[in-house]
Design an enzyme around this catalytic site. Structure first.
Site, PDB file in Angstrom:
ATOM      1  N   ARG A 100      20.377  44.224  54.767  1.00  7.93           N
ATOM      2  CA  ARG A 100      20.274  43.147  53.435  1.00  7.93           C
ATOM      3  C   ARG A 100      21.297  43.577  52.462  1.00  7.93           C
ATOM      4  O   ARG A 100      21.945  42.759  51.829  1.00  7.93           O
ATOM      5  CB  ARG A 100      18.694  42.746  53.377  1.00  7.93           C
ATOM      6  N   ASP A 150      32.419  30.349  35.315  1.00 12.09           N
ATOM      7  CA  ASP A 150      32.754  29.946  36.708  1.00 12.09           C
ATOM      8  C   ASP A 150      34.251  29.733  36.517  1.00 12.09           C
ATOM      9  O   ASP A 150      34.856  28.922  36.174  1.00 12.09           O
ATOM     10  CB  ASP A 150      32.066  28.679  36.922  1.00 12.09           C
ATOM     11  N   TYR A 193      30.716  21.823  37.803  1.00 11.42           N
ATOM     12  CA  TYR A 193      30.694  21.706  39.104  1.00 11.42           C
ATOM     13  C   TYR A 193      29.167  20.865  39.352  1.00 11.42           C
ATOM     14  O   TYR A 193      28.342  21.402  38.999  1.00 11.42           O
ATOM     15  CB  TYR A 193      30.682  23.018  39.974  1.00 11.42           C
TER      16      TYR A 193
END
Length: 383
Positions: free
Chosen positions: A54, A179, A106
């Site tokens: 993980r 972003d 977004y």
């Protein structure tokens, strides 16, 4: 990093996956490490630094290393999607914290913030993407823990002054997260302008072949906030698979030439159709007439991305008709691939969207530019 050329350019390091050579066979292509667990030493330690699949995967770590180098950061995390990357940053905030986010961004992140972020106890305050005076006033009023920026912003392509946004954020001890999916590290590196975190939907340009869902976060320093983000990936399990990480490595090898080719094509289209009689407006930060052009030119180099939007005269139905008449541009959601796409965003986002109905968003690919222009010309003639 390449042992022979430690100071090689980002283009070279990306193309060679940091100079990787597989030690057993000498292969120049990295393998896909698929192990889910790792052996302990006799004393129950993990001397080789891998515990469980993980948080620990060598393919993922290599791809993260390339991205860290490209963004000139301190560390990177790859996660299962761009949404996992964006929400992982907001989830690292504490209940009661305030985040300032842009009005145009977004849609998936905006939707998550409105539906889930507020339920997590984060106060969301919107600001106009390119109004730094308003951002400063809101920052002084709300004392946020995080300012989120997206530049150029999807799908209106407004431009945020990153250096000024960083100064405003740091004046109250806030983090600036950017972003930078559309700009990519080829055209802009927000950490160099003072940002604390950079986020990518790696599905898009980082991969570039429309065959991976992935997200990425890069940090300027490995501080307590970063460690919270790292823990979220591990504990929530927003991991990326090793094969997807390998595909990102493949994509980043051609990132620079793909982004520059797409940006050149987008610029040619924007210039060719800027004053077309059937278009209300061309939205592209590479055009001198664009309101954010000067700032974009200062913080982007080598191009202005492969993304642009057109506002079509006659309203929403004319815009939809134009998209329907295109032959080479595929009507599909996403961006940043080698193929050109078109999308009517208002139909996707719904009535609460800030996007006007007459707008079409284009992801310009790397096809021959004369073919793309001819396709747009015939479709415009048809409406």
């Amino acid at each position: 990093m390449s042992k022979n050329f430690p100071d090689a350019s980002p283009e070279t390091l990306a193309a060679q996956a940091l100079g990787f050579v597989e030690p057993l066979t000498g292969a120049v292509t990295p393998p896909v490490y698929i192990a889910s667990t790792y052996e302990r030493e006799a004393d129950l330690t993990y001397a080789r630094g891998h515990i469980y699949g993980r948080p620990d995967n060598q393919t993922v770590r290599l791809a993260e290393g390339v991205l860290t180098k490209l963004e000139n950061g301190a560390a990177s995390l790859l996660v299962a999607s761009g949404m996992s990357a964006a929400t992982g940053i907001f989830m690292a905030l504490k209940p009661g914290d305030t985040a300032l986010v842009p009005e145009v961004m977004y849609w998936g992140v905006r939707k998550w913030l409105n539906e889930w972020g507020v339920e997590w106890g984060v106060k969301i305050v919107y600001y106009q993407n390119d109004d730094m005076a308003a951002l400063k006033a809101l920052t002084e009023q709300h004392r946020p823990a995080l300012i989120w920026a997206e530049t150029p912003s999807n799908p209106m392509w407004t431009v945020t002054d990153l250096a000024e946004a960083a100064r405003i954020a740091h004046s109250v001890g806030a983090k600036l997260a950017v972003d930078s999916t559309v700009a990519t590290p080829v055209l802009s590196r927000p950490l160099e302008h003072g940002a604390d975190l950079v986020m990518h939907s790696a599905t898009k340009y980082i991969n570039g072949h429309s065959d991976v869902i992935a997200g990425a976060i890069v940090t300027a320093k490995e501080d307590d906030f970063w460690r919270r983000i790292v823990a979220i990936r591990k504990d929530v399990g927003t991991i990326i698979g090793p094969f997807e990480a390998w595909l990102l490595l493949r994509g980043m090898r051609t990132l620079h030439i793909r982004v520059r080719a797409a940006s050149a094509n987008a610029m040619a289209i924007a210039q060719h159709f800027e004053n077309h009689p059937k278009l209300e407006k061309m939205l592209y930060p590479g055009l001198p007439a664009h309101p954010g052009h000067t700032i974009a030119a200062r913080q982007m180099s080598g191009g202005f991305s492969g993304m642009l939007s057109m506002r079509v005269k006659g309203g929403e139905q004319k815009a939809i008709a134009l998209a329907a008449d295109l032959k080479l541009f595929k009507r599909a959601t996403s961006l940043g691939g080698v193929e050109s796409l078109v999308e009517h965003r208002r139909s996707i986002e719904g009535d609460t969207s800030p996007v006007p109905g007459d707008l079409l968003r284009f992801s310009v690919g790397i096809e021959k530019i004369e073919d793309l222009i001819a396709d747009l010309e015939q479709a415009l003639a048809a409406i």
